[in-house]
Design a protein around this motif. Structure first.
Motif, PDB file in Angstrom:
ATOM      1  N   ILE A   1       0.826  -1.206   0.000  1.00 30.60           N
ATOM      2  CA  ILE A   1       0.000   0.000   0.000  1.00 30.60           C
ATOM      3  C   ILE A   1       0.860   1.256   0.000  1.00 30.60           C
ATOM      4  CG2 ILE A   1      -1.951  -1.145   1.122  1.00 30.60           C
ATOM      5  CD1 ILE A   1      -1.048   0.183   3.758  1.00 30.60           C
ATOM      6  N   SER A   2       0.204   2.366  -0.410  1.00 30.22           N
ATOM      7  CA  SER A   2       0.854   3.673  -0.400  1.00 30.22           C
ATOM      8  C   SER A   2      -0.222   4.741  -0.360  1.00 30.22           C
ATOM      9  CB  SER A   2       1.732   3.852  -1.647  1.00 30.22           C
ATOM     10  OG  SER A   2       2.335   5.129  -1.673  1.00 30.22           O
ATOM     11  N   ASP A   3       0.173   5.948   0.050  1.00 25.22           N
ATOM     12  CA  ASP A   3      -0.743   7.082  -0.045  1.00 25.22           C
ATOM     13  C   ASP A   3      -0.501   7.893  -1.308  1.00 25.22           C
ATOM     14  OD1 ASP A   3       1.655   8.306   0.552  1.00 25.22           O
ATOM     15  OD2 ASP A   3       0.987   9.213   2.425  1.00 25.22           O
ATOM     16  N   SER A   4       0.332   7.356  -2.214  1.00 29.00           N
ATOM     17  CA  SER A   4       0.636   8.000  -3.491  1.00 29.00           C
ATOM     18  C   SER A   4       0.562   6.983  -4.612  1.00 29.00           C
ATOM     19  CB  SER A   4       2.043   8.612  -3.455  1.00 29.00           C
ATOM     20  OG  SER A   4       2.483   8.961  -4.762  1.00 29.00           O
ATOM     21  N   PRO A   5       0.048   7.363  -5.772  1.00 23.66           N
ATOM     22  CA  PRO A   5       0.024   6.411  -6.894  1.00 23.66           C
ATOM     23  C   PRO A   5       1.404   6.037  -7.390  1.00 23.66           C
ATOM     24  CG  PRO A   5      -0.589   8.604  -7.642  1.00 23.66           C
ATOM     25  CD  PRO A   5      -0.538   8.664  -6.138  1.00 23.66           C
ATOM     26  N   ALA A   6       2.411   6.855  -7.078  1.00 25.24           N
ATOM     27  CA  ALA A   6       3.780   6.585  -7.514  1.00 25.24           C
ATOM     28  C   ALA A   6       4.560   5.767  -6.498  1.00 25.24           C
ATOM     29  CB  ALA A   6       4.511   7.898  -7.785  1.00 25.24           C
ATOM     30  N   GLY A   7       3.971   5.505  -5.331  1.00 25.75           N
ATOM     31  CA  GLY A   7       4.681   4.796  -4.294  1.00 25.75           C
ATOM     32  C   GLY A   7       5.652   5.714  -3.560  1.00 25.75           C
ATOM     33  N   PRO A   8       6.608   5.185  -2.793  1.00 26.78           N
ATOM     34  CA  PRO A   8       6.866   3.748  -2.659  1.00 26.78           C
ATOM     35  C   PRO A   8       5.756   3.027  -1.909  1.00 26.78           C
ATOM     36  CG  PRO A   8       8.226   4.993  -1.133  1.00 26.78           C
ATOM     37  CD  PRO A   8       7.546   5.996  -1.999  1.00 26.78           C
ATOM     38  N   PHE A   9       5.645   1.714  -2.200  1.00 27.26           N
ATOM     39  CA  PHE A   9       4.627   0.880  -1.589  1.00 27.26           C
ATOM     40  C   PHE A   9       5.249   0.072  -0.446  1.00 27.26           C
ATOM     41  CE2 PHE A   9       3.042   2.009  -5.701  1.00 27.26           C
ATOM     42  CZ  PHE A   9       1.668   2.168  -5.509  1.00 27.26           C
ATOM     43  N   HIS A  10       4.494  -0.091   0.609  1.00 27.25           N
ATOM     44  CA  HIS A  10       5.044  -0.692   1.822  1.00 27.25           C
ATOM     45  C   HIS A  10       4.029  -1.636   2.459  1.00 27.25           C
ATOM     46  CE1 HIS A  10       2.553   2.276   3.975  1.00 27.25           C
ATOM     47  NE2 HIS A  10       2.995   3.144   3.084  1.00 27.25           N
ATOM     48  N   HIS A  11       4.443  -2.276   3.545  1.00 28.95           N
ATOM     49  CA  HIS A  11       3.627  -3.233   4.281  1.00 28.95           C
ATOM     50  C   HIS A  11       3.043  -4.320   3.369  1.00 28.95           C
ATOM     51  CE1 HIS A  11       3.643   0.275   7.076  1.00 28.95           C
ATOM     52  NE2 HIS A  11       3.771  -0.698   7.982  1.00 28.95           N
ATOM     53  N   PRO A  12       3.879  -5.001   2.595  1.00 25.39           N
ATOM     54  CA  PRO A  12       3.358  -6.063   1.730  1.00 25.39           C
ATOM     55  C   PRO A  12       2.869  -7.262   2.543  1.00 25.39           C
ATOM     56  CG  PRO A  12       5.747  -6.074   1.710  1.00 25.39           C
ATOM     57  CD  PRO A  12       5.344  -4.861   2.500  1.00 25.39           C
ATOM     58  N   VAL A  13       1.759  -7.831   2.080  1.00 26.25           N
ATOM     59  CA  VAL A  13       1.205  -9.035   2.709  1.00 26.25           C
ATOM     60  C   VAL A  13       0.761  -9.976   1.596  1.00 26.25           C
ATOM     61  CG1 VAL A  13       0.462  -7.876   4.821  1.00 26.25           C
ATOM     62  CG2 VAL A  13      -1.091  -7.991   2.868  1.00 26.25           C
ATOM     63  N   PRO A  14       0.717 -11.279   1.861  1.00 24.62           N
ATOM     64  CA  PRO A  14       0.284 -12.225   0.823  1.00 24.62           C
ATOM     65  C   PRO A  14      -1.218 -12.179   0.593  1.00 24.62           C
ATOM     66  CG  PRO A  14       0.791 -13.377   2.865  1.00 24.62           C
ATOM     67  CD  PRO A  14       1.196 -11.949   3.078  1.00 24.62           C
ATOM     68  N   ILE A  15      -1.621 -12.534  -0.634  1.00 21.39           N
ATOM     69  CA  ILE A  15      -3.028 -12.700  -0.997  1.00 21.39           C
ATOM     70  C   ILE A  15      -3.334 -14.199  -0.955  1.00 21.39           C
ATOM     71  CG2 ILE A  15      -4.755 -12.441  -2.804  1.00 21.39           C
ATOM     72  CD1 ILE A  15      -4.042  -9.760  -1.851  1.00 21.39           C
ATOM     73  N   THR A  16      -4.161 -14.601  -0.021  1.00 19.70           N
ATOM     74  CA  THR A  16      -4.517 -16.012   0.114  1.00 19.70           C
ATOM     75  C   THR A  16      -5.930 -16.237  -0.428  1.00 19.70           C
ATOM     76  OG1 THR A  16      -3.145 -16.148   2.098  1.00 19.70           O
ATOM     77  CG2 THR A  16      -4.750 -17.914   1.760  1.00 19.70           C
ATOM     78  N   PRO A  17      -6.170 -17.252  -1.281  1.00 20.52           N
ATOM     79  CA  PRO A  17      -5.321 -18.401  -1.624  1.00 20.52           C
ATOM     80  C   PRO A  17      -4.514 -18.222  -2.909  1.00 20.52           C
ATOM     81  CG  PRO A  17      -7.524 -18.792  -2.402  1.00 20.52           C
ATOM     82  CD  PRO A  17      -7.551 -17.440  -1.756  1.00 20.52           C
ATOM     83  N   ALA A  18      -4.410 -17.011  -3.437  1.00 16.67           N
ATOM     84  CA  ALA A  18      -3.657 -16.831  -4.684  1.00 16.67           C
ATOM     85  C   ALA A  18      -2.159 -16.982  -4.470  1.00 16.67           C
ATOM     86  CB  ALA A  18      -3.955 -15.454  -5.274  1.00 16.67           C
ATOM     87  N   ASP A  19      -1.664 -16.596  -3.271  1.00 18.39           N
ATOM     88  CA  ASP A  19      -0.230 -16.677  -3.006  1.00 18.39           C
ATOM     89  C   ASP A  19       0.262 -18.112  -3.174  1.00 18.39           C
ATOM     90  OD1 ASP A  19       2.312 -15.669  -2.145  1.00 18.39           O
ATOM     91  OD2 ASP A  19       1.929 -16.617  -0.206  1.00 18.39           O
ATOM     92  N   ARG A  20       1.337 -18.266  -3.986  1.00 22.90           N
ATOM     93  CA  ARG A  20       1.988 -19.529  -4.319  1.00 22.90           C
ATOM     94  C   ARG A  20       1.115 -20.438  -5.191  1.00 22.90           C
ATOM     95  NH1 ARG A  20       6.195 -20.817   0.613  1.00 22.90           N
ATOM     96  NH2 ARG A  20       6.153 -18.735   1.509  1.00 22.90           N
ATOM     97  N   ASP A  21       0.065 -19.861  -5.765  1.00 26.47           N
ATOM     98  CA  ASP A  21      -0.800 -20.646  -6.655  1.00 26.47           C
ATOM     99  C   ASP A  21      -0.487 -20.385  -8.117  1.00 26.47           C
ATOM    100  OD1 ASP A  21      -3.197 -22.303  -7.255  1.00 26.47           O
ATOM    101  OD2 ASP A  21      -3.960 -20.402  -8.043  1.00 26.47           O
ATOM    102  N   SER A  22      -0.182 -19.128  -8.482  1.00 27.32           N
ATOM    103  CA  SER A  22       0.122 -18.804  -9.879  1.00 27.32           C
ATOM    104  C   SER A  22       0.629 -17.368  -9.941  1.00 27.32           C
ATOM    105  CB  SER A  22      -1.108 -19.013 -10.765  1.00 27.32           C
ATOM    106  OG  SER A  22      -0.731 -18.983 -12.131  1.00 27.32           O
ATOM    107  N   ILE A  23       0.532 -16.736 -11.121  1.00 26.01           N
ATOM    108  CA  ILE A  23       1.101 -15.403 -11.322  1.00 26.01           C
ATOM    109  C   ILE A  23       0.079 -14.466 -11.962  1.00 26.01           C
ATOM    110  CG2 ILE A  23       3.477 -16.243 -11.514  1.00 26.01           C
ATOM    111  CD1 ILE A  23       3.176 -15.915 -14.585  1.00 26.01           C
ATOM    112  N   ASP A  24       0.531 -13.233 -12.217  1.00 31.44           N
ATOM    113  CA  ASP A  24      -0.178 -12.220 -13.010  1.00 31.44           C
ATOM    114  C   ASP A  24      -1.509 -11.793 -12.390  1.00 31.44           C
ATOM    115  OD1 ASP A  24       1.964 -12.381 -14.689  1.00 31.44           O
ATOM    116  OD2 ASP A  24       0.881 -13.189 -16.390  1.00 31.44           O
TER     117      ASP A  24
END
Length: 424
Positions: free
Chosen positions: A102-125
């Motif tokens: 997430i970020s408060d700007s469309p240009a980033g930087p983006f921070h606090h990354p978290v996985p998306i479950t159940p997509a995480d480790r399932d595929s890409i794009d």
């Protein structure tokens, strides 16, 4: 013109988003010139207010910022959306990691990354979409597309709505690279299509519901012959200042890895179908003027060994490795009855003849003699049959040696001289 960004930036897999500040932002992977791997460990964000001048906002996210991913994994194909004061950057990585930062700007930087479950480790794009009623959706996958509603936190999926095969490779040619938009009540899935034998097409499917069912509409653009080793395509469509565009990528440097974002206007018929468009040199701008020097690296299609390569100074590019029968297309040029043609080329051994065609009309032939080395350029001139109007320019290369490299080309001009050095 195409490519869209300055030549030092290799940005494929792009999502174009108009954000609340009115600027159009590009989110994509980041290839490294001359590397032999897809993407890198960094994502950049670019923005514009005219589709011509672009701001590089720098590093938006790095793989080292992803705490749950294995060290050394590369970042792929992001998407970004704005919701309730926050910008959400959805990303994936080698190893099929998927997450959001997430970020408060469309240009980033983006921070606090978290996985998306159940997509995480399932595929890409990953791809994200917010409907007119405010409901957000998340899509991902290769070969068969998965999708579901996002919960209000924009992080977790409502698995009760999960559709594990929205479109697939067998029925739609779906390979990877999904993107979703809505226009006039129709939902459009854009995706990498392998139906023509290689994953070089961006095609679309249509539905009256975000999660389907979808019916294939057709191909929007095919990047075949943008480079001898092109393999895939990935992009999106976006409306900007009243015009819809397809954003896609082309390979360069005789490699399937060194890819760059390009753009073409697209048009809809009364039923909402999109006409297939060709690759052009002009992109979103007017036709190139034949009255000024034109970089040979602006070729939009090439055949029989030609490819775009960095020049020796690494600040410009050339059209490289012309052999007998090679040709390059420049779509489109605006002509006003030129009577001469100049070409700046290097020919270490053989040289050859360059035929100049406007659509199907042969305008003239220019003899290029050996210059003494691949880094020694000379300018060669010839008379032309005058032509007027907007045409596709073809340079066709001929030589007595059927296999060897004949020449490299830096630039060409009509109406007068271009380049430097001795002239023939």
């Amino acid at each position: 013109m195409n490519p869209l960004l300055p030549i030092r930036h290799f940005v494929p897999d792009t999502e174009a988003r108009v954000m609340p500040d009115g600027r159009l932002y590009l989110y994509g992977s980041y290839d490294i010139s001359r590397e032999t791997t897809y993407c890198s460990d960094i994502l950049h964000v670019f923005s514009t207010d005219d589709l011509v001048h672009w701001t590089d906002h720098g590093a938006a996210l790095r793989s080292q910022d992803i705490p749950w991913a294995s060290e050394g994994h590369l970042l792929y194909a992001p998407d970004c959306i704005y919701q309730d004061g926050t910008y959400y950057l959805y990303f994936c990585m080698t190893g099929s990691y998927e997450g959001v930062a997430i970020s408060d700007s469309p240009a980033g930087p983006f921070h606090h990354p978290v996985p998306i479950t159940p997509a995480d480790r399932d595929s890409i794009d990953p791809a994200v979409f917010i409907d007119t009623d405010g409901q957000a959706y998340y899509f991902w996958g290769q070969f068969h597309l998965r999708g579901s509603k996002l919960n209000p936190d924009m992080i977790t999926l409502d698995v009760s709505t999960l559709n594990t095969c929205i479109i697939d490779e067998k029925n739609h040619g779906f390979h990877e690279g999904i993107s979703i938009r809505k226009r006039n009540g129709i939902y459009y899935l854009l995706y990498t299509d392998i139906s023509r034998g290689k994953a070089t097409c961006i095609s679309y499917a249509m539905s009256d519901s975000p999660l389907g069912p979808y019916k294939k509409g057709g191909v929007i653009i095919d990047n075949i012959n943008c480079d001898p080793n092109t393999w895939n395509n990935h992009g999106c469509m976006a409306e900007y200042k009243g015009q819809w565009y397809v954003f896609y990528h082309r390979s360069s440097q005789n490699s399937k890895f060194n890819r760059r974002v390009c753009i073409e206007p697209i048009f809809f018929d009364e039923r909402g179908y999109i006409a297939e468009v060709p690759m052009t040199s002009q992109g979103a701008e007017p036709p190139l003027s034949a009255g000024v020097p034109i970089s040979a690296a602006l070729a939009c299609q090439m055949m029989h060994g030609l490819f775009i390569s960095p020049a020796a100074d690494n600040t410009t590019e050339i059209l490289s490795h012309a052999t007998n029968g090679s040709w390059a297309a420049y779509r489109y040029l605006s002509f006003d009855a030129p009577k001469s043609f100049s070409i700046t080329a290097a020919a270490a051994i053989n040289g050859g003849t360059v035929e100049i065609w406007a659509d199907s009309l042969l305008l003239g032939s220019c003899l290029v003699t050996p210059t003494g080395g691949w880094d020694i350029y000379r300018t060669f001139r010839c008379p032309l049959t005058p032509v007027t109007g907007v045409k596709t320019l073809y340079l066709v290369f001929r030589g007595n040696d059927l296999k060897r490299r004949l020449m490299d080309v830096k630039e060409f001009c009509f109406y007068g001289d271009c380049g430097s050095g001795n002239a023939d």
